[in-house]
Structures are given as C-alpha cells and as structure tokens.
Motif scaffolding. Structure first.
Motif, short mmCIF file in Angstrom:
data_model
loop_
_atom_site.label_atom_id
_atom_site.label_comp_id
_atom_site.label_asym_id
_atom_site.label_seq_id
_atom_site.Cartn_x
_atom_site.Cartn_y
_atom_site.Cartn_z
N HIS A 9 0.82 -1.23 -0.21
CA HIS A 9 -0.12 -0.20 -0.34
C HIS A 9 0.99 1.26 -0.73
CE1 HIS A 9 1.32 -0.45 4.34
NE2 HIS A 9 0.84 0.41 4.32
N ILE A 10 1.99 0.89 -0.07
CA ILE A 10 2.75 2.02 0.03
C ILE A 10 3.44 2.79 -0.65
CG2 ILE A 10 5.00 3.09 0.94
CD1 ILE A 10 3.96 1.87 3.37
N THR A 11 2.78 4.38 -0.90
CA THR A 11 3.33 5.02 -2.06
C THR A 11 4.12 6.59 -2.01
OG1 THR A 11 1.08 6.86 -1.49
CG2 THR A 11 0.55 4.65 -3.01
N ASP A 12 4.52 6.54 -0.64
CA ASP A 12 5.82 7.17 -0.22
C ASP A 12 6.55 6.96 1.05
OD1 ASP A 12 4.59 10.15 -1.67
OD2 ASP A 12 2.90 9.16 -1.13
N TRP A 13 7.88 6.92 0.32
CA TRP A 13 8.89 6.30 0.77
C TRP A 13 9.51 7.67 1.91
CZ3 TRP A 13 8.49 1.12 0.97
CH2 TRP A 13 8.27 0.64 -0.02
N VAL A 14 10.10 7.60 3.47
CA VAL A 14 10.67 9.09 3.66
C VAL A 14 11.29 7.89 4.67
CG1 VAL A 14 9.94 11.11 4.95
CG2 VAL A 14 8.21 9.85 4.08
N PHE A 15 12.89 9.45 4.23
CA PHE A 15 14.02 8.95 5.39
C PHE A 15 14.67 9.71 5.59
CE2 PHE A 15 13.39 6.10 1.59
CZ PHE A 15 13.74 4.56 1.62
N ASP A 16 15.09 9.66 7.00
CA ASP A 16 16.05 9.92 7.73
C ASP A 16 17.21 9.70 7.38
OD1 ASP A 16 17.28 11.20 10.02
OD2 ASP A 16 18.05 9.66 10.54
N LEU A 17 18.02 11.03 7.28
CA LEU A 17 19.73 11.32 6.48
C LEU A 17 20.65 10.44 7.20
CD1 LEU A 17 21.41 12.36 4.28
CD2 LEU A 17 22.22 13.64 6.00
N ASP A 18 21.23 10.66 8.81
CA ASP A 18 22.31 10.56 9.02
C ASP A 18 21.81 9.19 9.95
OD1 ASP A 18 24.17 13.13 8.51
OD2 ASP A 18 23.13 14.04 9.52
N ASN A 19 22.70 8.45 10.31
CA ASN A 19 23.19 7.60 10.49
C ASN A 19 21.89 6.08 10.01
OD1 ASN A 19 25.30 8.27 12.05
ND2 ASN A 19 23.53 9.25 13.39
N THR A 20 21.50 6.62 8.86
CA THR A 20 20.08 6.12 8.29
C THR A 20 20.25 5.89 6.60
OG1 THR A 20 18.45 7.11 9.90
CG2 THR A 20 17.60 6.05 7.63
N LEU A 21 20.99 6.36 5.93
CA LEU A 21 20.74 6.10 4.43
C LEU A 21 22.97 5.93 4.54
CD1 LEU A 21 19.47 9.56 2.49
CD2 LEU A 21 18.81 6.75 3.01
N TYR A 22 23.20 6.20 6.01
CA TYR A 22 25.09 5.75 5.21
C TYR A 22 24.93 5.00 7.09
CZ TYR A 22 25.48 10.00 8.47
OH TYR A 22 25.70 11.37 9.13
N ALA A 23 25.63 4.05 7.17
CA ALA A 23 26.05 3.18 8.02
C ALA A 23 26.79 4.13 9.98
CB ALA A 23 26.96 2.20 8.12
N ARG A 24 25.71 3.97 10.52
CA ARG A 24 26.81 5.02 11.59
C ARG A 24 28.14 4.45 12.01
NH1 ARG A 24 25.07 7.27 16.45
NH2 ARG A 24 22.70 6.93 16.06
N GLU A 25 28.35 2.73 11.27
CA GLU A 25 29.67 2.90 11.53
C GLU A 25 30.64 3.50 11.18
OE1 GLU A 25 27.38 -1.23 12.61
OE2 GLU A 25 27.44 0.53 11.67
N CYS A 26 30.12 4.59 9.35
CA CYS A 26 31.30 4.92 9.33
C CYS A 26 31.58 6.21 9.79
CB CYS A 26 31.16 4.93 7.86
SG CYS A 26 29.72 6.63 7.83
#
Length: 229
Positions: A9-26
């Motif tokens: 049912h999802i039509t809109d995908w919402v992402f945080d940026l920091d520590n979400t789209l890149y690994a916190r480990e970096c």
C-alpha cells in the motif's frame, strides 16, 4: 521474514539521513558531533566536558542541539549549520546496492532530516544517489522545529500532500518514529550492528524498543528494501 505484501500500500517512502542512509559505523556524524561540542563551547564558554554534557542534554530534550541553542542562547541557525557541516565526507562510501534498492521502490521518495539540504546533498553524492529523491525536507523547511516534534512532520506531510496511511518512515532514532506511527505511517528503525559502541554516542541514541511505534528493525537497509520490493 518481512512480507512484501505488508508494504504493497506504500506510495511515499520517507528516509532520515544521518546514520540511516549511511551506516553509523562510518563515523561521519562523529565529525559533526565534535564540531557541535566546540560550537557549544564558543557560545557558552564552558570547558569541553561540560559543553558536551549540555550538547547531549539539548539533543535529547529539544530534538537537536541547534534547537536548544536557539531556545536558550538565541544563536544564528545558519551560522551553526554552516559551521558544523564543514566536514570530510569521504568516510561515506558509494553504495550502489542501496541506491538501486531505493530507486526500485514504487512511488515517491523523500528525505526528512534535522540537518540541512547542503549536508544531505553531500552525503547523497558520496552514496551515488544524487537524483534519487523527490525532495529533501530539511531543518530550514521545518522552520527549525525538528523531529521528533509533531510540527516537523505536519509541515512535511502537508507540503507534499502525503497520506500518512500510505507512507513509511525510516529513522535511526526510535523516538523519531513515535509521531509517524501515531499518524498511521509504517515505521522502520535502522540500527547499528549489535557490537557497535562509540564514546561519542550515548546509550539512548542506540536504543531499540519493543514499543508498538516501531514496526520493523533492520541493520541492513539495502537488504530490507530488496526483501520488501
């Protein structure tokens, strides 16, 4: 096992940026974190340890250290953002698997971040996904009222005409998923690996919850997205 049908049912995908789209480990955010501590020192004249405690108190209590500094010290937010994001972005490696997994999602894609657009674009360029998102809704678009405050989400949803019942939110902080859940969005907490520790990261920043406002948890965002698509 996550069923793709649960996300049909999802039509809109919402992402945080920091520590979400890149690994916190970096440890990219660790650079920002240190610059914020020095900024707090300059504003308050506190020594490093005391400034760091105040910084984390503001981060926890106001949503961002910036919001705390604006509320308590009337600082210029643009000066703060330009200062703390003057960092080396090379720790963020290209991630073609994540980029393709996001690109394949049906519908619109957004970033909702307590950082600013310039910072987001720098991260996306490193990931290889500069053209992935329909919009970056940043702290300026929020009029400096950050997640997890309800107003941050209300302005974003209204601006883009998003039906929360057909949207999903990905964030590394479980507290930032409470309002999305209450509004009817699906929620996913993106976490660091089980053995991750860092002396600049407080325990609450890494906490996972059994609360019903977090519907799914993953330490592998690309794999999660591939599985549901």
């Amino acid at each position: 096992m996550t069923s793709p049908a649960a996300f049909s049912h999802i039509t809109d995908w919402v992402f945080d940026l920091d520590n979400t789209l890149y690994a916190r480990e970096c440890n990219l955010f660790a650079q920002i974190d240190t610059r914020i501590t020095h900024y707090v020192m300059g504003v308050t004249q506190l020594e490093f340890a005391a400034a760091r405690l105040l910084q984390k108190d503001y981060y926890r209590d106001f949503g961002t250290t910036l919001n705390g500094l604006m509320q308590r010290h009337a600082i210029d937010p643009d000066h703060f953002l330009n200062t703390v994001h003057a960092i080396d972005y090379s720790p963020v490696a290209p991630h073609p698997e994540l980029v393709e997994a996001i690109r394949a999602l049906p519908g619109r894609k957004f970033i909702l971040t307590n950082g600013d657009t310039g910072h987001a674009r720098s991260v996306l360029d490193r990931l290889g996904g500069g053209d992935l998102f329909d919009d970056v809704h940043d702290i300026r678009a929020m009029t400096y009222v950050p997640k997890p405050h309800e107003a941050a989400y209300d302005g974003f949803l209204s601006r883009h005409g998003i039906d929360p019942m057909r949207a999903i939110m990905f964030d590394d902080l479980e507290k930032n998923l409470l309002v999305p859940h209450n509004k009817g969005m699906a929620t996913v907490q993106v976490v660091a690996g089980d053995d991750f520790t860092h002396d600049q990261v407080d325990a609450w920043e890494l906490s996972r919850t059994t609360g019903n406002h977090v519907h799914h948890v993953t330490a592998d965002l690309a794999g999660f997205l591939r599985a549901i698509n």
